[in-house]
Design an enzyme around this catalytic site. Sequence first.
Site, PDB file in Angstrom:
ATOM      1  CE  LYS A 153      -1.847   0.535  -3.489  1.00 48.59           C
ATOM      2  NZ  LYS A 153      -3.248   0.765  -3.840  1.00 48.59           N
ATOM      3  CG  ASP A 158      -5.964  -1.338  -5.673  1.00 43.29           C
ATOM      4  OD1 ASP A 158      -6.303  -2.060  -4.715  1.00 43.29           O
ATOM      5  OD2 ASP A 158      -5.007  -0.530  -5.617  1.00 43.29           O
ATOM      6  CG  ASN A 212      -6.577  14.948 -11.586  1.00 44.10           C
ATOM      7  OD1 ASN A 212      -7.062  14.500 -10.541  1.00 44.10           O
ATOM      8  ND2 ASN A 212      -5.305  15.336 -11.670  1.00 44.10           N
ATOM      9  CB  THR A 270      -1.004  -0.064   1.174  1.00 44.16           C
ATOM     10  OG1 THR A 270      -1.935   0.999   1.035  1.00 44.16           O
ATOM     11  CG2 THR A 270      -0.338   0.011   2.539  1.00 44.16           C
TER      12      THR A 270
HETATM   13  P1  NDP Z   1      -2.900   9.758  -5.103  1.00 41.85           P
HETATM   14  O1  NDP Z   1      -2.211  10.596  -4.093  1.00 41.85           O
HETATM   15  O2  NDP Z   1      -2.107   8.922  -6.051  1.00 41.85           O
HETATM   16  O3  NDP Z   1      -3.869  10.684  -6.010  1.00 41.85           O
HETATM   17  C1  NDP Z   1      -4.606  11.671  -5.446  1.00 41.85           C
HETATM   18  C2  NDP Z   1      -5.615  12.218  -6.450  1.00 41.85           C
HETATM   19  O4  NDP Z   1      -6.566  12.989  -5.711  1.00 41.85           O
HETATM   20  C3  NDP Z   1      -5.042  13.118  -7.521  1.00 41.85           C
HETATM   21  O5  NDP Z   1      -5.770  12.938  -8.708  1.00 41.85           O
HETATM   22  C4  NDP Z   1      -5.303  14.520  -6.944  1.00 41.85           C
HETATM   23  O6  NDP Z   1      -5.445  15.544  -7.910  1.00 41.85           O
HETATM   24  C5  NDP Z   1      -6.623  14.287  -6.273  1.00 41.85           C
HETATM   25  N1  NDP Z   1      -6.926  15.218  -5.171  1.00 41.85           N
HETATM   26  C6  NDP Z   1      -6.356  15.268  -3.945  1.00 41.85           C
HETATM   27  N2  NDP Z   1      -6.937  16.225  -3.198  1.00 41.85           N
HETATM   28  C7  NDP Z   1      -7.884  16.804  -3.990  1.00 41.85           C
HETATM   29  C8  NDP Z   1      -8.827  17.859  -3.792  1.00 41.85           C
HETATM   30  N3  NDP Z   1      -8.899  18.519  -2.629  1.00 41.85           N
HETATM   31  N4  NDP Z   1      -9.649  18.193  -4.805  1.00 41.85           N
HETATM   32  C9  NDP Z   1      -9.584  17.524  -5.992  1.00 41.85           C
HETATM   33  N5  NDP Z   1      -8.720  16.518  -6.230  1.00 41.85           N
HETATM   34  C10 NDP Z   1      -7.874  16.163  -5.241  1.00 41.85           C
HETATM   35  O7  NDP Z   1      -3.908   8.838  -4.263  1.00 41.85           O
HETATM   36  P2  NDP Z   1      -4.503   7.436  -4.689  1.00 41.85           P
HETATM   37  O8  NDP Z   1      -4.908   7.512  -6.101  1.00 41.85           O
HETATM   38  O9  NDP Z   1      -3.603   6.336  -4.285  1.00 41.85           O
HETATM   39  O10 NDP Z   1      -5.787   7.309  -3.729  1.00 41.85           O
HETATM   40  C11 NDP Z   1      -6.960   8.061  -3.976  1.00 41.85           C
HETATM   41  C12 NDP Z   1      -8.055   7.625  -3.013  1.00 41.85           C
HETATM   42  O11 NDP Z   1      -8.461   6.287  -3.280  1.00 41.85           O
HETATM   43  C13 NDP Z   1      -7.624   7.661  -1.559  1.00 41.85           C
HETATM   44  O12 NDP Z   1      -8.656   8.282  -0.841  1.00 41.85           O
HETATM   45  C14 NDP Z   1      -7.503   6.215  -1.156  1.00 41.85           C
HETATM   46  O13 NDP Z   1      -7.853   6.015   0.197  1.00 41.85           O
HETATM   47  C15 NDP Z   1      -8.529   5.545  -2.061  1.00 41.85           C
HETATM   48  N6  NDP Z   1      -8.222   4.142  -2.354  1.00 41.85           N
HETATM   49  C16 NDP Z   1      -9.140   3.181  -1.988  1.00 41.85           C
HETATM   50  C17 NDP Z   1      -8.907   1.862  -2.255  1.00 41.85           C
HETATM   51  C18 NDP Z   1      -9.924   0.841  -1.845  1.00 41.85           C
HETATM   52  O14 NDP Z   1      -9.606  -0.363  -1.889  1.00 41.85           O
HETATM   53  N7  NDP Z   1     -11.125   1.238  -1.483  1.00 41.85           N
HETATM   54  C19 NDP Z   1      -7.676   1.406  -2.928  1.00 41.85           C
HETATM   55  C20 NDP Z   1      -6.788   2.494  -3.307  1.00 41.85           C
HETATM   56  C21 NDP Z   1      -7.054   3.810  -3.013  1.00 41.85           C
HETATM   57  P3  NDP Z   1      -4.170  16.377  -8.476  1.00 41.85           P
HETATM   58  O15 NDP Z   1      -3.479  15.444  -9.439  1.00 41.85           O
HETATM   59  O16 NDP Z   1      -4.760  17.548  -9.159  1.00 41.85           O
HETATM   60  O17 NDP Z   1      -3.314  16.708  -7.290  1.00 41.85           O
END
Ligand code: NDP
Length: 277
Positions: A65, A101, A150, A61
């Site tokens: 990853k 995932d 995004n 995690t």
């Molecule tokens: P990353 O850090 O890789 O990506 C974060 C993303 O969220 C980016 O696209 C970012 O946009 C966006 N973001 C963050 N804050 C904001 C905001 N305030 N407004 C708009 N966009 C925002 O994280 P992950 O992709 O790894 O995880 C994303 C979510 O998925 C997490 O909440 C995690 O807990 C959940 N998750 C759940 C899983 C499950 O099994 N249920 C498995 C994996 C993840 P930008 O690029 O513009 O910064």
Amino acid sequence: MDRYAVIGHPIGHSKSPLIHTLFARATGQALEYSAIEAPLDGFAATLDAFRAAGGRGVNVTLPFKLEACAYADEVSERARIAGAANALIFDGARCRADNFDGVGLVRDLTVNLGQPLAGQRVLLLGAGGAARGALQPLLQAGPACLVVANRDATKADDLVRTLAALGLGHGVLSACGYPVLAQHAPFDLIINATAASLHAEPLPLPPQVFGPHTLAYDMVYGKGLTPFLRQAQAAGVTRLADGLGMLVEQAAETFAWWRGVRPDTRPVIAQLSVPLT
Ligand code: NDP
């Protein structure tokens, strides 16, 4: 006893040890599953030590990853496309990587929540690791359109271009920023794969994206009604779900990969669910 673990930093919050212990009990598999916090600069060394002590496989995690892909000798196609792995298996001297995932998400949507994907209009919010892992399995399910939006729209563009270069998503997949989302509205399914809900932040979504039968799905779990789910509710959406089912389904896929037996996920989802209130 065969040993498995989840490796991350931090790792204290992980539900994986409980989920895999429940699976092992239900399927009569003799295994031990622990949580290991690796130092930020010590993922490979932590894995090496776990393997040397007889470890058979791990879940990976945040934030490791990507490193998990680089560590493995063999990487599945979907993990390569996602650029990230969430599960490793140690096969003698070799290490194989996969990413469950996206299949966990698709299974939760289609089997547990009864949400069809074929021919549907789908909006995926976010372009980070979770969104990357979801894209190929979602496309395979045959949606009519899949829009990736995004905050930083260039990242969504890059993601779509990467998949197009692999021959995926032609005529179905597109990217945009939040300000132009209304042009594509409404959607049958909206998946929040951003980290906004982790910080209790709402998303700049035009209310038109939600239709009366939309399923609003937040990948975050255990937080009740997140700001995204509240936005959907305020727009009249009644079909709301969090990401617990995705978590449990990806764990079941991993368990089946490791042990050759797929556990029943329903009792585990029922035991761990938090009401969406
Ligand atoms: P990353 O850090 O890789 O990506 C974060 C993303 O969220 C980016 O696209 C970012 O946009 C966006 N973001 C963050 N804050 C904001 C905001 N305030 N407004 C708009 N966009 C925002 O994280 P992950 O992709 O790894 O995880 C994303 C979510 O998925 C997490 O909440 C995690 O807990 C959940 N998750 C759940 C899983 C499950 O099994 N249920 C498995 C994996 C993840 P930008 O690029 O513009 O910064």
